[in-house]
Enzyme design. Sequence first.
Site, PDB file in Angstrom:
ATOM      1  N   SER B 126       0.837  -1.200   0.000  1.00 48.16           N
ATOM      2  CA  SER B 126       0.000   0.000   0.000  1.00 48.16           C
ATOM      3  C   SER B 126       0.868   1.244   0.000  1.00 48.16           C
ATOM      4  O   SER B 126       2.000   1.232   0.499  1.00 48.16           O
ATOM      5  CB  SER B 126      -0.863  -0.028   1.263  1.00 48.16           C
ATOM      6  OG  SER B 126      -1.384   1.250   1.542  1.00 48.16           O
ATOM      7  N   TYR B 150      -0.616   0.083  10.312  1.00 53.44           N
ATOM      8  CA  TYR B 150      -0.892  -0.628   9.060  1.00 53.44           C
ATOM      9  C   TYR B 150       0.258  -0.431   8.065  1.00 53.44           C
ATOM     10  O   TYR B 150       0.785  -1.402   7.503  1.00 53.44           O
ATOM     11  CB  TYR B 150      -2.197  -0.099   8.469  1.00 53.44           C
ATOM     12  CG  TYR B 150      -2.554  -0.614   7.097  1.00 53.44           C
ATOM     13  CD1 TYR B 150      -3.127  -1.865   6.922  1.00 53.44           C
ATOM     14  CD2 TYR B 150      -2.334   0.179   5.962  1.00 53.44           C
ATOM     15  CE1 TYR B 150      -3.472  -2.316   5.652  1.00 53.44           C
ATOM     16  CE2 TYR B 150      -2.678  -0.262   4.698  1.00 53.44           C
ATOM     17  CZ  TYR B 150      -3.243  -1.520   4.544  1.00 53.44           C
ATOM     18  OH  TYR B 150      -3.578  -1.964   3.299  1.00 53.44           O
ATOM     19  N   LYS B 154       2.865  -3.275   6.591  1.00 54.44           N
ATOM     20  CA  LYS B 154       3.060  -3.491   5.149  1.00 54.44           C
ATOM     21  C   LYS B 154       4.534  -3.295   4.777  1.00 54.44           C
ATOM     22  O   LYS B 154       5.100  -4.063   3.996  1.00 54.44           O
ATOM     23  CB  LYS B 154       2.177  -2.530   4.339  1.00 54.44           C
ATOM     24  CG  LYS B 154       0.698  -2.868   4.369  1.00 54.44           C
ATOM     25  CD  LYS B 154       0.389  -4.144   3.571  1.00 54.44           C
ATOM     26  CE  LYS B 154      -1.088  -4.419   3.446  1.00 54.44           C
ATOM     27  NZ  LYS B 154      -1.377  -5.724   2.815  1.00 54.44           N
TER      28      LYS B 154
END
Lengths: 326, 326
Positions: B126, B150, B154
């Site tokens: 992402s 998050y 990632k």
Amino acid sequence: MNRILVIGAAGMVGRKLLQRLAQDGSLGGSQITHATLHDIVAPRPPRNAAFQVRSVASDLSLAGEADKLVAGRPSVIFHLAAIVSGEAEADFEKGYRVNLDGTRQLFEAIRKVGAGYKPRVVFTSSIAVFGAPFPGAIDDEFLSAPLTSYGTQKAMAELLLSDYTRRGFLDGIGIRLPTVCVRPGKPNRAASGFFSGIIREPLNGQEAVLPVSEDVRHWHASPRAAVGFLLHAAALAGEGERIGPRRNLTMPGLSVTVAEQIAALRRVAGDAPARLIRREPDPAIMRIVKGWPQNFDARRARELGFQADASFEEIIRIYMEEELPA
Amino acid sequence: MNRILVIGAAGMVGRKLLQRLAQDGSLGGSQITHATLHDIVAPRPPRNAAFQVRSVASDLSLAGEADKLVAGRPSVIFHLAAIVSGEAEADFEKGYRVNLDGTRQLFEAIRKVGAGYKPRVVFTSSIAVFGAPFPGAIDDEFLSAPLTSYGTQKAMAELLLSDYTRRGFLDGIGIRLPTVCVRPGKPNRAASGFFSGIIREPLNGQEAVLPVSEDVRHWHASPRAAVGFLLHAAALAGEGERIGPRRNLTMPGLSVTVAEQIAALRRVAGDAPARLIRREPDPAIMRIVKGWPQNFDARRARELGFQADASFEEIIRIYMEEELPA
């Protein structure tokens, strides 16, 4: 009043850090009262420490061990422990277990203390988080694209450090050490060993092998500068806003070629030692070294007050002062 | 002959990928024979698939689950599963357990198959791996300094993907998806929800709230482009040398302002839908969005043949074609 914890205290940088702490007796202007020294083997306490010293041997990556270490709520934690580059490459599982899981267990143990506990954690990372191809000088916005498992583990730990700091679980500073030179002690088989070897062995009257060409450029700091970085990072407390959310800093160093190292050796110790350097090109080592960083623009760290050695001559003199019989 | 495994197959991108695979019947020029679909709930098989489909529900982060999934030695693995940004921020432990540990368990399961097994692993990362401050356009050498848990998870998974690939345990490609727009379905409470909402709700005759100013710029790709990235990444096999050791690629996208989104909506659907957008500035959302990337120079991915949507009008037309009753 400072209670400190040093993880990886039996290593070379750990021992030099502890000598310095024992000599100073304080850290960031406040007296050290207790020090816990941890490693996989029990670290030797420093001489003449005015503070209480406890030595602990355990495997940090085992469940529960990190919790024991932080139970005493040290205010400053130096996390220096790591499986080195060559071993992490040779033993994939061990590298991840110690360098990644061990670090994560430590951060988790700190988080789980809770109740507002938020120690300064000084984590030694490495320029191995960077992988070729490089720009002329690697700046503070260049990506971490490591080419070793060791570098990968350090880069992952850096990300954890920033996230745990951002979430308020700890107050971390990651410092990416240059190659430490001159390393004291025996020659080892690390691919980088010759950077120290071509200074150390000749100063001890022994032959040293130079496996690369003299135009190879690399990024160095003395053990004394490395200890200085650790102490400065520990004392940056309260400057969180100034540091910002990017908690990992490339330390300043000296970018010198092998030719410049040898010229400095001549200036400091005359021509005789330099004659003990035997050129013996090793294609395998030349290939490895080609993938290593050569030069950095460590602006953020400099602006935050971290200081490199003044010259490679100074690096050599530090070795002579600290390691050679008078 | 392709055996494929799709992890996170019940999500929006997973479902669209499977519809496309069922329609094509092949991947990278070779016929698909078996597909295993995995998610925390059993994914619905795609309609009209000519290949065998098995649906599996389990928690990938539990020991042994990943091993079961790779036991059939799929040649291509799409790993799309993740706890989304908001939930990973709200539930620290769950985010790390699923997004980091789940991914690592998968890579470890692949490594442990051994015997030369080396599947292509397409991992959806992402643009959340990047954190402000940003340059005008983020290039392929800009650091990952995420500002969310998050994004951290990632970025850590990306590092693992590159290291496992370098070590020869798998053949990974990580693709950093732009914000997928227009997301079908109901409005959700994600801070980014309005980017889709201001197109989707008006096209469905409903009011949409715009919580930011119209000069906000962001990076978009349609669900169709996202599926195209996945298929292209799966078929890049054999181009390892061309990709090199940096296995994570920022996908191309469209950098448009909210004003440009609305202008495109007017061009595609006339003035009436755009009148359903109600401006209601929300300082909390404005603050969050300020930390997000606005623009990229995704050169490496473009050179490797990944293709963005042609225009924001096309993005709107794709939504209308795929989601609106004729």
